[in-house]
Design an enzyme around this catalytic site. Sequence first.
Site, PDB file in Angstrom:
ATOM      1  CB  THR A  69      27.778  52.779  51.032  1.00  0.00           C
ATOM      2  OG1 THR A  69      29.320  52.919  50.668  1.00  0.00           O
ATOM      3  CG2 THR A  69      27.672  51.737  51.900  1.00  0.00           C
ATOM      4  CG  ASN A 159      35.142  50.244  41.802  1.00  0.00           C
ATOM      5  OD1 ASN A 159      34.368  49.660  41.260  1.00  0.00           O
ATOM      6  ND2 ASN A 159      35.909  50.112  42.915  1.00  0.00           N
ATOM      7  CG  HIS A 207      34.075  60.646  47.679  1.00  0.00           C
ATOM      8  ND1 HIS A 207      35.205  59.677  47.861  1.00  0.00           N
ATOM      9  CD2 HIS A 207      33.001  59.651  48.002  1.00  0.00           C
ATOM     10  CE1 HIS A 207      34.688  58.581  48.128  1.00  0.00           C
ATOM     11  NE2 HIS A 207      33.396  58.562  47.976  1.00  0.00           N
ATOM     12  CB  THR A 243      17.944  67.992  58.604  1.00  0.00           C
ATOM     13  OG1 THR A 243      16.828  68.101  59.551  1.00  0.00           O
ATOM     14  CG2 THR A 243      18.241  69.468  58.141  1.00  0.00           C
ATOM     15  CB  CYS A 330      47.663  42.424  51.957  1.00  0.00           C
ATOM     16  SG  CYS A 330      49.055  41.107  52.730  1.00  0.00           S
TER      17      CYS A 330
HETATM   18  N1  PMP Z   1      30.309  52.280  44.109  1.00  0.00           N
HETATM   19  C1  PMP Z   1      31.756  52.119  43.630  1.00  0.00           C
HETATM   20  C2  PMP Z   1      31.662  51.937  42.107  1.00  0.00           C
HETATM   21  C3  PMP Z   1      32.483  52.842  44.284  1.00  0.00           C
HETATM   22  O1  PMP Z   1      33.762  52.873  43.827  1.00  0.00           O
HETATM   23  C4  PMP Z   1      32.307  53.525  45.627  1.00  0.00           C
HETATM   24  C5  PMP Z   1      33.460  54.003  46.554  1.00  0.00           C
HETATM   25  N2  PMP Z   1      34.608  53.282  46.387  1.00  0.00           N
HETATM   26  C6  PMP Z   1      31.046  53.248  46.232  1.00  0.00           C
HETATM   27  C7  PMP Z   1      30.042  52.581  45.194  1.00  0.00           C
HETATM   28  C8  PMP Z   1      30.550  53.755  47.491  1.00  0.00           C
HETATM   29  O2  PMP Z   1      30.757  55.029  47.300  1.00  0.00           O
HETATM   30  P1  PMP Z   1      30.614  55.989  48.719  1.00  0.00           P
HETATM   31  O3  PMP Z   1      32.174  56.030  49.422  1.00  0.00           O
HETATM   32  O4  PMP Z   1      30.304  57.288  48.472  1.00  0.00           O
HETATM   33  O5  PMP Z   1      29.904  55.087  49.867  1.00  0.00           O
END
Ligand code: PMP
Length: 388
Positions: A69, A159, A207, A243, A330
């Site tokens: 993000t 995604n 993650h 940092t 929803c």
């Molecule tokens: N881009 C995509 C395609 C994602 O699937 C996600 C997480 N759902 C993000 C960006 C955001 O990543 P983060 O959870 O590391 O902020």
Amino acid sequence: MAYCDHNATSTLRPEAHQAMAQALGVTGNPSSVHAHGRRARGIVEDAREAIADLAGAKPENVIFTSGATESNDLAIRGAVAGAIAQSEKTSARITRLFVSAIEHSSVLKTAEAVVEHSAGVRLDQLPVTADGVLDTEALRVALREGKGRALVAVMAANNETGVVQPIGEISRLVREAGALLLVDAVTAAGKIDLDAALCDYMTLSAHKLGGPQGSGALIVAETAPLAPLLVGGGQQKGLRAGTENLSGIAGFGAAAKAVRGDGVERARVTALRDRFESDLRRNLPDVVIFGEGAERLGNTSNLALPGLHAENMVIALDLDGVQVSSGSSCSSGKIAPSHVLSAMGVADDLAGASVRVSFGWDSVPADADAVVAALVRLAGRVRSRSAA
Ligand code: PMP
């Protein structure tokens, strides 16, 4: 429990767990010149190399962030502000943003915010085909007809559907037009080969590939404009002050190393997903699988069972020990269809009957079997009730 929501967050890999535990035992600020500081710096630089390797990038172009993000935000705001700072010439400024209609909200909303706060920047969405692939002809026309310098954002793979985007061709069109390209490679990383040289900005998140949450990266080409969002201590060449998150970066690096080039893992997960889809289709022939006609990541299956309700499906499957995510959300009792499925032209009621099943590095055939069994039981219950 069958955890099948790896596109939301994947299981922490043991390599990442171990690297994080070790890093937590290291005292020292990576910016300090003494021995403890240098040890911490070594961990950061080692991870930087692993991540660069995964993305086909140079280590010096990797900026660590708090996740994708932040990376997407830094890329979009930073490109627009950086282009202004880089040159007195107004022709160097970014005046147009083209984002694919299926981007993650961290791209879509940041682009909207930038347009709202900067005069003279225009935002357009680029359409996708019914299979969820970017309409490259629409991109070509947009780049040709629009005036001014553009920033284009297209993700490497979606995604929600796993549909892989033609980044090579997109890159060629963008370069020919003298525009800049942002590739959100969050979902694709580790599942297909990446080539950061095809774009100006690439975002990654730990993650999604078996690293920890709250750790990500932005890869920036030397030539690409970038102004920082966070200023202060001057870390990371002044492009992202603060940092560094040592254990988060160590875990990210270890996950990147574990996944890199692992064709065995990819093939195994793809076989599992393919068998899952054929089993499901045999049991529930009216299942609709989105993006099926396109190239997809091997781990993702976004499917709809007509007549079922996405939110109820997720809850009922959870009660049955199966964790997936809803394709649509929803809000106040009404289904808000996923913007991705809507962009693919999927009707609202079908989108409202969709769930995303995503497998990961530790998925086993029993997980796929559990999803099929739970969906068959649920469809049987719902459909016999509506027939009664
Ligand atoms: N881009 C995509 C395609 C994602 O699937 C996600 C997480 N759902 C993000 C960006 C955001 O990543 P983060 O959870 O590391 O902020």
